[in-house]
Design a protein around this motif. Sequence first.
Motif, short mmCIF file in Angstrom:
data_model
loop_
_atom_site.label_atom_id
_atom_site.label_comp_id
_atom_site.label_asym_id
_atom_site.label_seq_id
_atom_site.Cartn_x
_atom_site.Cartn_y
_atom_site.Cartn_z
N ARG A 209 0.88 -1.26 0.07
CA ARG A 209 0.01 -0.07 -0.13
C ARG A 209 0.83 1.09 0.18
N GLY A 210 2.20 1.04 0.08
CA GLY A 210 2.97 2.19 0.03
C GLY A 210 3.03 3.13 1.14
N GLY A 211 2.69 2.47 2.59
CA GLY A 211 2.63 3.13 3.54
C GLY A 211 1.41 2.84 4.54
N LEU A 212 1.10 3.59 5.57
CA LEU A 212 0.38 3.07 6.53
C LEU A 212 -1.04 3.02 6.08
N ASP A 213 -1.78 2.08 5.85
CA ASP A 213 -3.12 1.73 5.54
C ASP A 213 -3.85 0.86 6.32
N LEU A 214 -4.54 1.49 7.65
CA LEU A 214 -5.07 0.83 8.74
C LEU A 214 -6.22 -0.22 8.34
N PRO A 215 -6.95 0.14 7.54
CA PRO A 215 -8.21 -0.81 6.93
C PRO A 215 -7.68 -2.06 6.49
N ASP A 216 -6.46 -1.67 5.49
CA ASP A 216 -5.88 -2.91 4.86
C ASP A 216 -5.30 -3.82 5.77
N ILE A 217 -4.43 -3.27 7.04
CA ILE A 217 -3.89 -4.21 7.62
C ILE A 217 -4.97 -5.02 8.59
N PHE A 218 -6.19 -4.35 8.96
CA PHE A 218 -6.97 -5.06 9.70
C PHE A 218 -7.68 -6.08 8.91
N LEU B 57 -10.92 -9.40 15.97
CA LEU B 57 -11.02 -9.63 14.67
C LEU B 57 -12.20 -10.29 14.17
N THR B 58 -12.97 -11.04 15.19
CA THR B 58 -14.15 -11.85 14.87
C THR B 58 -15.60 -11.17 15.27
N ASN B 59 -15.68 -9.99 15.67
CA ASN B 59 -16.40 -9.38 16.59
C ASN B 59 -17.56 -8.57 15.48
N GLY B 60 -17.06 -8.62 14.22
CA GLY B 60 -17.96 -8.14 13.12
C GLY B 60 -18.13 -6.35 13.11
N MET B 61 -17.48 -5.82 13.94
CA MET B 61 -17.36 -4.49 13.97
C MET B 61 -16.24 -3.94 12.98
N PRO B 62 -16.52 -2.55 12.30
CA PRO B 62 -15.36 -2.25 11.50
C PRO B 62 -14.12 -2.12 12.02
N TRP B 63 -13.15 -1.62 11.05
CA TRP B 63 -11.81 -1.63 11.91
C TRP B 63 -11.54 -0.45 12.80
N ASP B 64 -12.21 0.60 12.72
CA ASP B 64 -12.03 1.50 13.46
C ASP B 64 -12.92 1.79 14.81
N LEU B 65 -13.49 0.51 14.84
CA LEU B 65 -14.37 0.27 16.28
C LEU B 65 -14.29 -0.91 16.94
N ALA B 66 -13.83 -1.88 16.13
CA ALA B 66 -13.68 -3.32 16.87
C ALA B 66 -12.98 -3.31 17.98
N ALA B 67 -11.77 -2.75 18.18
CA ALA B 67 -10.97 -2.80 19.25
C ALA B 67 -11.71 -1.80 20.44
N ALA B 68 -11.99 -0.84 20.15
CA ALA B 68 -12.50 0.18 21.29
C ALA B 68 -13.74 -0.43 21.66
N ARG C 35 -6.56 -7.88 6.56
CA ARG C 35 -5.55 -9.05 6.38
C ARG C 35 -5.33 -9.95 7.81
N PHE C 36 -5.46 -9.00 8.79
CA PHE C 36 -5.58 -9.87 10.11
C PHE C 36 -6.80 -10.61 10.14
N GLN C 37 -7.91 -9.89 9.50
CA GLN C 37 -9.01 -10.86 9.72
C GLN C 37 -9.36 -11.98 8.92
N ARG C 38 -8.43 -11.78 7.64
CA ARG C 38 -8.47 -13.07 6.78
C ARG C 38 -7.55 -14.25 7.30
N TRP C 39 -6.34 -13.69 7.93
CA TRP C 39 -5.64 -14.78 8.76
C TRP C 39 -6.52 -15.37 9.72
N ALA C 40 -6.99 -14.75 10.75
CA ALA C 40 -7.89 -15.27 11.90
C ALA C 40 -8.89 -16.11 11.20
N ALA C 41 -9.50 -15.85 10.31
CA ALA C 41 -10.55 -16.71 9.79
C ALA C 41 -10.07 -18.10 9.10
N ALA C 42 -9.02 -17.97 8.85
CA ALA C 42 -8.48 -19.19 8.37
C ALA C 42 -7.90 -20.36 9.42
#
Length: 309
Positions: free
Chosen positions: A73-82, A104-115, A84-91
Amino acid sequence: MERMQRAAGAVVGSAVGDALGGPFEFGPPGAFSVRFRVPGADGEMCGGGGWDPGEATDDTQMAVLVAESLLDRGGLDLPDIFARFQRWAAAGPKDIGLQTEGVLTNGMPWDLAAAIHFQVNQRAAGNGSLMRASTSAVYFAHACQEATMDAARRIAALTHGDRAAWEGTAIYHELIRVTLEDIDPLAALPDILARVHPDHRGRYATVLAQDWHPDQATEFNGAVWPCLGSAVWAMRTTDSFEGAMPAAIDLGGGTDTVAAVTGGLAGAYYGLDAIPSHWSELLRVPLPGFDGRVIHLPDLLHLVHRLAA
């Protein structure tokens, strides 16, 4: 020492620590040295506990996913990292932290899931964001102190809603940055601590103090601050990469992550050539969810050259 030697040492060292420590996770203190009484003996990359010899755990798997996102992504793309994490966790990776899995599995969007996870559980100060930070630390090491620490916080916040995890990851990023600049990371600690959020500065000052010992920890080293403190202690009390690894693993508990964090710091400090080849050449990093890919040492080194370019 060349900067690239240190950068490669950080990433490969973290992966080596992860793979060495994984089989001893949640075991008793001293287990590594009891099993391998002669330092440097063959067979130390032994596998066990569900891990093949040289196989890296979720610590390094997630670090590779962060690296590939930063590069693609040529830099910090937080939705993209999230994503990739979700794809990995689902496997269904062999190992994934409860905190990270919940987010990663609570169904919330990337900017709300952890909070939201933190609001519900009120516990999110695990070491799961610290464990995966070697690659992002190398990538952002060309930036200034403020920028690299800010990037660490933002990546950590994808899965950990507790600011304690953000601050620990930020300290680690900055320790790697100054080491790549040929600055003694231990001597830089007072200045780094001054940049830590005031609500968390005291607990990090305690575990990073020169006279602190992991036996003084008030929490399990699965928490972010004793994990980082234990890694710095292992660095401070040994004089080689090869010596720092048993010191970290012999603490017991979360041995894969403590050794991964130690390995990143020690690898940056001592350089790639200080990492025994009979450890590094056995490395394999599976990436569940990504077409059966397995990363080996040459792939990691190529990744580092791109990250540090």
